[in-house]
Design a protein around this motif. Structure first.
Motif, PDB file in Angstrom:
ATOM      1  N   GLY A 247      -1.348  -1.972 -11.436  1.00 16.88           N
ATOM      2  CA  GLY A 247      -0.345  -2.387 -10.458  1.00 16.88           C
ATOM      3  C   GLY A 247       0.682  -3.366 -11.013  1.00 16.88           C
TER       4      GLY A 247
ATOM      5  N   ALA B  15      -2.027  -0.717  -3.678  1.00 26.08           N
ATOM      6  CA  ALA B  15      -1.493  -0.844  -5.038  1.00 26.08           C
ATOM      7  C   ALA B  15      -1.501  -2.289  -5.497  1.00 26.08           C
TER       8      ALA B  15
ATOM      9  N   GLY C 225      -2.507   1.366 -14.691  1.00 28.07           N
ATOM     10  CA  GLY C 225      -2.654   1.650 -13.266  1.00 28.07           C
ATOM     11  C   GLY C 225      -3.122   0.456 -12.462  1.00 28.07           C
TER      12      GLY C 225
ATOM     13  N   THR D 299       4.174  -2.202 -10.382  1.00 27.44           N
ATOM     14  CA  THR D 299       4.403  -2.292  -8.938  1.00 27.44           C
ATOM     15  C   THR D 299       4.764  -3.725  -8.543  1.00 27.44           C
TER      16      THR D 299
ATOM     17  N   LEU E 161      -3.629   3.962  -0.657  1.00 31.90           N
ATOM     18  CA  LEU E 161      -3.863   3.233  -1.898  1.00 31.90           C
ATOM     19  C   LEU E 161      -3.329   1.814  -1.813  1.00 31.90           C
TER      20      LEU E 161
ATOM     21  N   TYR F  90      -6.938  -2.841 -10.447  1.00 36.34           N
ATOM     22  CA  TYR F  90      -6.887  -2.136  -9.161  1.00 36.34           C
ATOM     23  C   TYR F  90      -6.121  -2.945  -8.105  1.00 36.34           C
ATOM     24  N   GLY F  91      -5.026  -3.545  -8.525  1.00 34.52           N
ATOM     25  CA  GLY F  91      -4.166  -4.233  -7.566  1.00 34.52           C
ATOM     26  C   GLY F  91      -4.599  -5.626  -7.201  1.00 34.52           C
TER      27      GLY F  91
ATOM     28  N   THR G 139       0.841  -1.189   0.000  1.00 35.93           N
ATOM     29  CA  THR G 139       0.000   0.000   0.000  1.00 35.93           C
ATOM     30  C   THR G 139       0.876   1.238   0.000  1.00 35.93           C
TER      31      THR G 139
END
Lengths: 266, 389
Positions: free
Chosen positions: A43, A20, A41, A46, A18, A229-230, A14
């Motif tokens: 993730g 992630a 976006g 990430t 957020l 969204y992760g 996170t």
């Protein structure tokens, strides 16, 4: 099937409020070629940064060749056999193409800096070996005639390929490719596809691929993980993913949930 | 030094003797060149009435060590150290303390007791090297080691962080060193009996403080300066052209990518910093024992650090030969501009601004004078253009 080289489970990260990445998991064996997709976006990068140690996961386990690597320095993880390319190309621009690849061989160097300064026979032999290995990789990636040019002067497609060559020079067990086809024309993409397969077959590397070009992903990946969204919203073979309603929804919204072929051309 | 350049030529069958010669011949060449400078060039200059040129050669050599060693940090790894003179000061005071009080303890006085290789060009008779030289040589190394130790202590915490922090910390370190030395007692012991009585651990207090450390024997000669200058260049070159050099340069180019390729960036930055501090310490030791110098920490402050940075930037960040050339030019220039010496800093600043505007990459950029690219750049396209017009 050979032993797992990369095993991640329950990885969370996170940033402030957020989330992630939430309980991400993946496993790769030598020679596996998997894809990681998802809308912008979602993730994906990430995840790469978590796997390579740029970020430390808040929770979860990551093991490379059986050893836990969560929280270790990126350089240690690279030494353990994880290599990556970058979405926004990160070459050593002022260095020559050859030196870019030679630098990546450094992680396997055995002689000390003093041996380098004293130019011992061992250091010379290793420098020769590096030279040979780097030139071999440049040959494989069709960059041999550009060896002396500065990295920053290469055309875009060549830079992407040089990044992969550089990553391979670290002798990785796992290779993470972050949008290798971005900015390439159809012909270059075709060549890249063959190249990725060749790398997998010749080096027996496990490859995890982030890519927005669905044609490429569906064609070469054996299994695909989809992030949104992760969260991991789907995992399966290309065929399964293409027909998965949640994936289609994530990519195209609810209205356009009619065409699996639409996903493959997105 | 040419040997290293040809290493790309594959010679798997090279005998161990060849390897040995290739490894050590450049070292011997450095030694020999330094001896020639001391025994032939120096006396020739003096006999021609050009004493100032011999003195200038000393200053150039010391500045070459400083500029090339700073290149390893600011040029190779792309960090920004602005406290190089502080490392020089550490080396200078450590060496000066050892030489001055060591001479009293061992030889009974602080008179210069060196041989031919240490004497001024007009020279004396006798052995080439004496026990005085041994003391001086060891003290230079001790100065370098002490300075490297400080480099480690300063570098380890600050090099973990982004580049700007190093600049701040090195600036602070420089001031700390200066103030620490200047705030000590201004006394220097010069009575042999008193020195013999004082316990060793108390002697480091008496380094002259704010008044400066006077009475040091003038050992520094063309030989000593150029042995160290040439070895600094050789070591820098060999590091740069090795796999470790590529690791250093990759940090400057892109730290994140470098780390991802397996380079432990913190460790390598500290390494470069420590090596650089070692040579700066040696330069300080040589500076302290130069004719006409009265060692004073006040002179080894920020302004001196800045002088060295200018050399590195002017030469081209990362270029060893560039730093070498810039050290020569910027040592001679102030001598030529003697008449307007008050405006030296103004001239420097102007030169630096002009340089940034016209050639932001410095004289040579990252290139070396011996690179093929440089020659193509110097001779190829340029002459053709000129020939055409």
């Amino acid at each position: 099937m050979s032993a797992l080289v990369l095993e991640a489970s329950g990885v969370c990260k996170t940033f402030g409020g957020l989330k992630a990445v939430q309980s991400f998991g993946i496993s790769l064996a030598g020679g596996d070629l998997k894809g990681l997709i998802g809308p912008n976006g979602a993730g994906k990068t990430t995840v790469f940064n978590l796997l390579t140690g740029v970020y430390t996961p808040d929770e979860g386990k990551i093991a490379l060749a059986g050893r836990s690597i969560a929280g270790k320095r990126p350089s240690r993880i690279a030494a353990g056999g994880m290599a990556r390319t970058f979405q926004n190309i990160r070459l050593f621009g002022e260095l020559s193409v050859l030196d870019n690849v030679k630098l990546a061989c450094h992680v396997r160097v055995k002689h000390s800096m003093w041996a380098s300064v004293l130019r011992t026979p061992g250091s010379r032999a290793e420098e020769r070996a590096i030279e040979g290995k780097a030139r071999g990789l440049l040959d494989l990636f069709d960059l041999a005639d550009r060896a002396d040019e500065q990295g920053k002067n290469l055309p875009y497609g060549d830079q992407r390929r040089l990044e992969i060559a550089r990553a391979l020079a670290t002798d990785p067990k796992v290779l993470l490719l972050d949008e290798p086809a971005a900015g390439m024309n159809p012909q270059e993409k075709k060549e890249l596809r063959d190249l990725i397969r060749r790398v997998r077959d010749e080096f027996k590397t496990a490859i995890l691929l982030i890519e927005h070009d669905m044609g490429l992903v569906m064609e070469i990946c054996e299994r695909i993980t989809v992030l949104d969204y992760g969260k991991t919203i789907a995992e399966g073979t290309p065929g399964e993913i293409q027909n998965n309603p949640r994936v289609i929804e994530a990519y195209l919204g609810v209205e356009a949930a009619d065409a699996p072929s639409g996903a493959s051309n997105a | 030094m040419r040997h290293g350049v040809d290493q790309h030529a594959m010679q798997p069958g090279a005998s161990s003797l060849t390897t040995l010669v290739r490894a050590w011949a450049p070292v011997l060449a450095c030694l020999l060149l330094a001896v020639v400078l001391q025994m032939v060039v120096g006396p020739l200059l003096v006999s021609a009435g050009w004493d100032f040129a011999a003195k200038l050669l000393l200053d150039i050599g010391i500045n070459v060590i400083l500029a090339v060693s700073l290149t390893m940090v600011n040029g190779f790894t792309g960090q920004f150290s602005i406290g190089h003179a502080a490392f020089m000061a550490v080396g200078a005071y450590v060496a000066a303390g050892i030489v001055y009080y060591g001479s009293f303890r061992l030889f009974g006085s602080a008179e210069m007791a060196g041989g031919l290789l240490s004497s001024a060009p007009e020279g004396r008779q006798g052995a080439w090297l004496t026990r005085g030289d041994a003391l001086f040589g060891l003290s230079i190394l001790a100065g370098g080691v002490a300075s490297a130790g400080c480099g480690y202590l300063v570098g380890l915490p600050s090099l973990r962080l982004r580049g700007d922090y190093l600049a701040i910390v090195t600036l602070g370190f420089g001031e700390i060193v200066r103030v620490l030395i200047q705030s000590q007692t201004t006394e220097t012991l010069y009575d042999p009996e008193e020195i013999a009585k004082t316990p060793l651990w108390q002697l480091p207090k008496y380094l002259g403080g704010a008044l400066g450390f006077s009475g040091l024997p003038f050992y520094t000669s063309l030989f000593w300066v150029w042995v160290f200058a040439l070895l600094t260049v050789l070591v820098a070159y060999r590091i740069k052209s090795s796999t470790y050099g590529r690791a250093f340069l990759s940090i400057r180019e892109d730290e994140i990518a470098s780390e991802a390729m397996g380079v432990d960036t913190t460790r390598y930055k500290v390494r470069a910093f420590v090596i650089s501090a070692f040579f700066a310490g040696c330069a300080g030791a040589l500076f302290a024992h130069t004719v006409g110098v009265q060692l004073n920490a006040g002179e080894l402050g920020f302004v001196k650090s800045f002088d060295i940075i200018i050399m590195v930037v002017l030469g081209g960040l990362g270029s060893i030969s560039g730093a070498f050339l810039a050290a020569i030019i910027l040592t001679i220039l102030p001598e030529l501009l003697r008449s307007v010496s008050e405006y030296r800093m103004v001239a420097y600043a102007t030169a630096l601004i002009l340089m940034m505007l016209l050639r932001p990459q410095g004289l040579l950029g990252v290139r070396e004078i011996w690179d093929k690219r440089t020659w193509r750049w110097l001779t190829g396209s340029r002459t053709r253009k000129r020939g055409g017009s």
